[in-house]
Design a protein around this motif. Structure first.
Motif, mmCIF file in Angstrom:
data_model
loop_
_atom_site.group_PDB
_atom_site.id
_atom_site.type_symbol
_atom_site.label_atom_id
_atom_site.label_comp_id
_atom_site.label_asym_id
_atom_site.label_seq_id
_atom_site.Cartn_x
_atom_site.Cartn_y
_atom_site.Cartn_z
ATOM 1 N N LEU A 60 -6.378 5.477 -3.120
ATOM 2 C CA LEU A 60 -6.588 3.889 -1.944
ATOM 3 C C LEU A 60 -5.859 3.938 -0.653
ATOM 4 O O LEU A 60 -6.514 2.911 0.148
ATOM 5 C CB LEU A 60 -4.787 2.999 -2.522
ATOM 6 C CG LEU A 60 -5.150 2.348 -4.280
ATOM 7 C CD1 LEU A 60 -4.229 2.069 -4.676
ATOM 8 C CD2 LEU A 60 -6.804 1.598 -4.486
ATOM 9 N N GLU A 61 -6.271 4.961 -0.207
ATOM 10 C CA GLU A 61 -6.383 5.338 0.928
ATOM 11 C C GLU A 61 -7.519 4.871 1.620
ATOM 12 O O GLU A 61 -7.559 4.379 2.819
ATOM 13 C CB GLU A 61 -5.413 6.778 1.629
ATOM 14 C CG GLU A 61 -5.497 7.592 1.160
ATOM 15 C CD GLU A 61 -4.805 9.023 0.688
ATOM 16 O OE1 GLU A 61 -6.557 9.684 1.613
ATOM 17 O OE2 GLU A 61 -3.908 9.972 1.078
ATOM 18 N N LYS A 119 0.936 -0.725 0.332
ATOM 19 C CA LYS A 119 0.119 -0.106 0.655
ATOM 20 C C LYS A 119 0.694 1.478 -0.142
ATOM 21 O O LYS A 119 1.937 0.910 0.245
ATOM 22 C CB LYS A 119 -0.248 -0.238 1.228
ATOM 23 C CG LYS A 119 -2.116 0.716 1.280
ATOM 24 C CD LYS A 119 -3.133 1.161 2.864
ATOM 25 C CE LYS A 119 -4.167 1.954 2.289
ATOM 26 N NZ LYS A 119 -4.553 2.376 3.972
ATOM 27 N N GLY A 120 0.787 2.302 -0.821
ATOM 28 C CA GLY A 120 1.250 3.153 -1.284
ATOM 29 C C GLY A 120 2.233 3.340 -2.410
ATOM 30 O O GLY A 120 2.771 4.077 -2.582
ATOM 31 N N LEU A 160 -13.219 6.454 -4.886
ATOM 32 C CA LEU A 160 -11.900 6.856 -5.145
ATOM 33 C C LEU A 160 -11.969 8.753 -4.322
ATOM 34 O O LEU A 160 -12.490 9.344 -4.521
ATOM 35 C CB LEU A 160 -11.605 6.775 -6.643
ATOM 36 C CG LEU A 160 -12.048 5.634 -7.210
ATOM 37 C CD1 LEU A 160 -11.305 5.227 -9.154
ATOM 38 C CD2 LEU A 160 -11.386 4.726 -6.494
ATOM 39 N N GLN A 161 -10.888 8.253 -4.119
ATOM 40 C CA GLN A 161 -10.035 9.268 -3.060
ATOM 41 C C GLN A 161 -9.958 10.210 -4.175
ATOM 42 O O GLN A 161 -9.280 11.179 -3.999
ATOM 43 C CB GLN A 161 -9.023 9.056 -1.944
ATOM 44 C CG GLN A 161 -9.833 8.206 -1.057
ATOM 45 C CD GLN A 161 -10.612 8.692 -0.239
ATOM 46 O OE1 GLN A 161 -10.936 10.119 0.046
ATOM 47 N NE2 GLN A 161 -12.152 7.918 -0.059
ATOM 48 N N GLY A 162 -9.331 9.945 -5.556
ATOM 49 C CA GLY A 162 -8.619 10.559 -6.484
ATOM 50 C C GLY A 162 -9.024 9.368 -8.033
ATOM 51 O O GLY A 162 -8.799 9.035 -7.747
ATOM 52 N N ASN A 163 -8.497 10.811 -8.806
ATOM 53 C CA ASN A 163 -8.941 10.290 -10.408
ATOM 54 C C ASN A 163 -8.079 8.944 -10.700
ATOM 55 O O ASN A 163 -6.798 9.214 -10.445
ATOM 56 C CB ASN A 163 -9.895 11.312 -11.132
ATOM 57 C CG ASN A 163 -10.504 11.718 -10.549
ATOM 58 O OD1 ASN A 163 -11.430 11.618 -10.110
ATOM 59 N ND2 ASN A 163 -11.042 12.483 -11.549
ATOM 60 N N ILE A 164 -8.714 8.442 -11.556
ATOM 61 C CA ILE A 164 -7.389 7.437 -12.168
ATOM 62 C C ILE A 164 -6.970 8.084 -13.971
ATOM 63 O O ILE A 164 -8.470 8.543 -13.804
ATOM 64 C CB ILE A 164 -8.293 5.731 -12.626
ATOM 65 C CG1 ILE A 164 -7.083 5.245 -13.313
ATOM 66 C CG2 ILE A 164 -9.628 5.712 -12.583
ATOM 67 C CD1 ILE A 164 -7.714 3.760 -13.654
ATOM 68 N N SER A 165 -6.137 8.214 -13.868
ATOM 69 C CA SER A 165 -5.527 8.964 -15.381
ATOM 70 C C SER A 165 -5.665 8.215 -16.049
ATOM 71 O O SER A 165 -4.877 6.931 -16.396
ATOM 72 C CB SER A 165 -4.590 10.198 -15.316
ATOM 73 O OG SER A 165 -3.950 10.816 -16.439
#
Length: 782
Positions: free
Chosen positions: A342-343, A317-318, A389-394
């Protein structure tokens, strides 16, 4: 069996014995015909045989027989051998025969003959297809090696249908695999390898016999079902090497099914191609979950096939997820999921499956003139809520064909492991060139890019216009909803002073507008639930039609006020029935004729295809009717004696004010929607978006803010409130003054005009016209 005849003390006997066990199949009895129609005293042949004689367990001195229903043998039968018999007999009444081993009680099958009247239309015997009465369905056994029945329709004109339904034919070898898998919830890698080996032989080796018989596509459908079964089980792998070996075979079969297998399915049944592909994609994700259980941190299983690339990995993770890792060129198709997305995972490791598919996705396209212009990228992360999701997938896509056409970033929406179609929700185009597209999405699934517009469109201009029009629509609809609510509140609060038929219609229009615009802003893109989307589309259809019908009622009411050809009281019930009853009838008829098929699609919960005419037709008719009303009103205004005395400038000013106040409530701004069809009329698209999204605001401005009667009522209430704050003596004095002022202000507009007074309000003159008598003009306040 070994028996020790004598036991010698102190001596132990050791040895080895071998035996061979052969497992044979159950006999498969085939009888022809299964069902047939004949005329009285026709001679018929019944054939019965064991289709798997060489593989079946048949005891010595056994044979098959054809019997009557009471299990007595039919006399006069002969055959090639004991396991292939034919009987010839005359049928005089409806009768059934049984074919089975011995006295027809074991592994039996039935044949039925139905006697029909002479002159009845029959489909004549054709190959294995027996004579069949018109309108009925005939059945024959599937080819050898398959269980089930083929079906064919005898048409009403006495001819055979060309289509033969072989969906019920199943390969017995695959049926055995299905039976083994059905009984297990958890299977070992050995069982999976054995099942996959059998599948590989069937899928990879072209079975010309089954292809010629037209049932090979069923082999593919069955194979996909078994792949899905295997993937749904909890497969236990002992180590990474075992998992890698089995995965290579599994993905090899999947690759073949995607490359050639689904093509055979499409040739036989286009409707099943989408279902088969959906199952394959879901199976890959499900099988990968078992594989990740055998992986240690930083271990992976990579599968490379001509039409797909698969990576199943477990990382700490990370770590950012990049796929594919080995190709970082600018033109490559790839994606990146940042570690912050993934947090929400509680585990210390991240297990994921990434896949790149080539030549996939066209089967999920529902729009015309649309094509897939890239590979398909897929990412599944174990135990992650991919919708949060905590952030978008690019995602970066290499375009298959260099083009100036603007793309759409899309994903395959799913419902209970069944993929429906391409959807744009949550995905946007970040940047694009002729050869590359960069997308950003806030969830995980299968992604691609679509093309749907002609080459000659100016891409940059179109993209800019789309964003601008979307912004205008959302802001305008929000202001309209606010304006409609305030208008409803003002009219209801001062109802005792504003009560009239026209006020009732204005309040009804604002209510319909409020519901329609709220649904449009909040629910038009809720396409995940098909039934819910259809309900939303139907409600939008109803309330938008209700808006138009209320605007038609307002137009009729205005025509009545101008021409005075009807009694205003007697028409009120008709106008309210028109406002709410006609839309319900139109929506009901449209729903009944289309069976909801045109309500909602994968992009929006709105009308599509021919169903859209259920809105466009009535809307255009109402626009035309209200346009005629406007012409009548303006003609009447300018022909009045009052307007004749005005200067040209004053006439133009009054006419413009009159038109501006009438347009929002009569719906004529929707004319811009008709003129906005086509890319060359972008100015009309802007006018349409501005005027109609702001319709509620315009109603508020012209029928509240600039309405003389409303302003006078509000002013009266304000003065009443101010008077209550003064002392008792002063209050009494001011009440007397206020009463006089209010009495003066509430005089009729006819008296107001009679005294020669004019204000700067938005009022305009509408003379009442009768065929023989000219009446004094009255004022219509906007």
């Amino acid at each position: 069996m070994c028996i020790v005849k004598e036991e010698i003390p102190g001596i132990h006997f050791t040895g080895e014995a071998k035996t061979e066990i052969r497992i044979k199949q159950k006999p498969t009895i085939v009888i022809k015909p299964i069902r047939s129609s004949v005329t009285k005293e026709d001679s018929v042949n019944i054939t019965c045989y064991v289709s798997n004689k060489s593989e079946a367990y048949l005891r010595n001195n056994t044979a098959i027989n054809i019997c009557f229903a009471n299990n007595t043998n039919v006399p006069g039968c002969s055959g090639i051998d004991s396991y292939n018999v034919t009987c010839t007999l005359t049928v005089v009444t409806n009768i059934s025969f049984i074919c089975g081993i011995g006295n027809c009680t074991l592994s039996n099958q039935m044949s039925t003959f139905t006697v029909v009247n002479k002159g009845s239309k029959l489909c004549s015997s054709e190959a294995d297809w027996p004579p069949t009465l018109e309108g009925n369905e005939a059945n024959i056994p599937c080819p050898d090696g398959y269980s089930g029945l083929e079906a064919r329709k005898c048409k009403t004109d006495g001819s055979w249908a060309t289509e033969i339904n072989r969906d019920g034919c199943k390969l017995k070898e695959l049926e055995q695999l299905e039976n083994i898998l059905n009984t297990a919830t958890e299977i070992s890698a050995t069982v999976v390898d054995s099942s996959l080996s059998s599948l590989s032989n069937i899928v990879n080796n072209s079975n010309m016999a089954s292809k010629n018989a037209g049932v090979f596509h069923n082999d593919i459908v069955q194979s996909v079902a078994i792949i899905s079964q295997i993937a749904s089980k909890n497969v236990t792998f002992s180590d990474h090497e075992t998992a890698n070996k089995t995965t290579q075979v599994f993905m090899g079969i999947v690759s073949t099914l995607l490359e050639t297998g689904k093509t055979d399915v499409k040739a036989a049944s286009k409707s099943k191609e989408k279902e088969v592909t959906s199952k394959i994609l879901a199976s890959i994700d499900n099988f990968a979950k078992s594989v990740t259980g055998a992986l240690q941190v930083n271990q992976s299983v990579i599968v490379r096939k001509p039409n797909m690339l698969v990576s199943i990995e477990k990382v700490p993770k990370g770590t950012d997820i990049n796929f594919p890792k080995e190709d970082n060129s600018d033109s490559a198709t790839r994606f990146k999921l940042p570690q912050k997305a993934l947090e929400s995972l509680s585990e210390k490791t991240v297990s994921f499956t990434a896949v790149k598919y080539d030549n996939l996705g066209a089967e999920f396209i529902s729009k015309n003139n649309t094509s897939i212009d890239s590979s398909v990228l897929s990412l599944t992360v174990d135990n992650l809520n991919s919708n949060n999701l905590q952030g978008n997938i690019s995602l970066t896509f290499h375009r298959k064909n260099e083009s100036r056409r603007p793309p759409e970033c899309v994903f395959l929406s799913r419902s209970q492991d069944r993929i429906s179609a391409w959807n744009t929700s949550g995905c946007s185009v970040e940047n694009f060139t002729n050869s590359q597209v960069i997308c950003s999405c806030n969830h995980l699934t299968n992604f691609a890019i679509l093309l749907s517009l002609p080459d000659e469109v100016d891409i940059k201009a179109l993209t800019g216009h789309f964003k601008a029009l979307t912004l205008i629509t959302f802001i305008g609809c929000g202001l309209s909803i606010l304006g409609a609510l305030i208008t409803i509140f003002i009219y209801l609060y001062f109802w005792r002073y504003l009560k009239s038929r026209r006020s009732v219609l204005v309040v009804n229009l604002c209510f319909a507008l409020f519901i329609a615009y709220m649904l449009f802003l909040t629910a038009v893109e809720q396409t995940n639930d098909k039934v819910g989307c259809a309900v939303i589309a139907a409600l939008l259809h109803y309330f938008f039609l209700a808006m138009f019908c209320i605007m038609l009622a307002l137009g009729i009411d205005l025509a009545v006020a101008v021409l005075d050809v009807f009694n205003s009281r007697s028409s009120s019930a008709f106008l309210f029935l028109l406002s709410w009853g006609l839309p319900a009838a139109i929506v009901g008829i449209t729903l009944g004729t289309t069976k909801t098929s045109g309500y909602g699609d994968e992009s929006y919960c709105w009308l599509r295809n021919n169903t859209l005419f259920g809105f466009i037709g009535p809307a255009l008719g109402i626009i035309l009717a209200n346009l005629i009303v406007i012409i009548i009103v303006m003609r009447t205004i300018y022909s009045s004696a009052f307007m004749m005395k005005k200067s040209i400038k004053e006439k133009a000013k009054s006419g413009l004010r009159s038109i501006c106040s009438l347009l929002p409530i009569l719906g004529l701004t929707w004319v811009f929607g008709v003129l906005s069809i086509g890319e060359a009329t972008i100015i009309f698209q802007y006018l349409f978006a501005i005027c109609n999204s702001l319709q509620g605001l315009f109603i508020f401005l012209f029928h509240v803010v600039l309405n003389t009667q409303v302003r006078q009522v509000v002013s009266r209430k304000i003065k009443e409130y101010e008077s209550k704050t003064l002392s008792t003596t002063s209050m009494s004095r001011r009440k007397l003054v206020s009463s006089k002022e209010m009495l003066k202000s509430s005089q009729s507009f006819e008296e107001f005009e009679k005294n020669g007074s004019r204000t700067e309000s938005t009022s305009f003159i509408i003379p009442r016209v009768n065929a023989s008598v000219s009446r004094r003009p009255t004022v219509f306040s906007s």
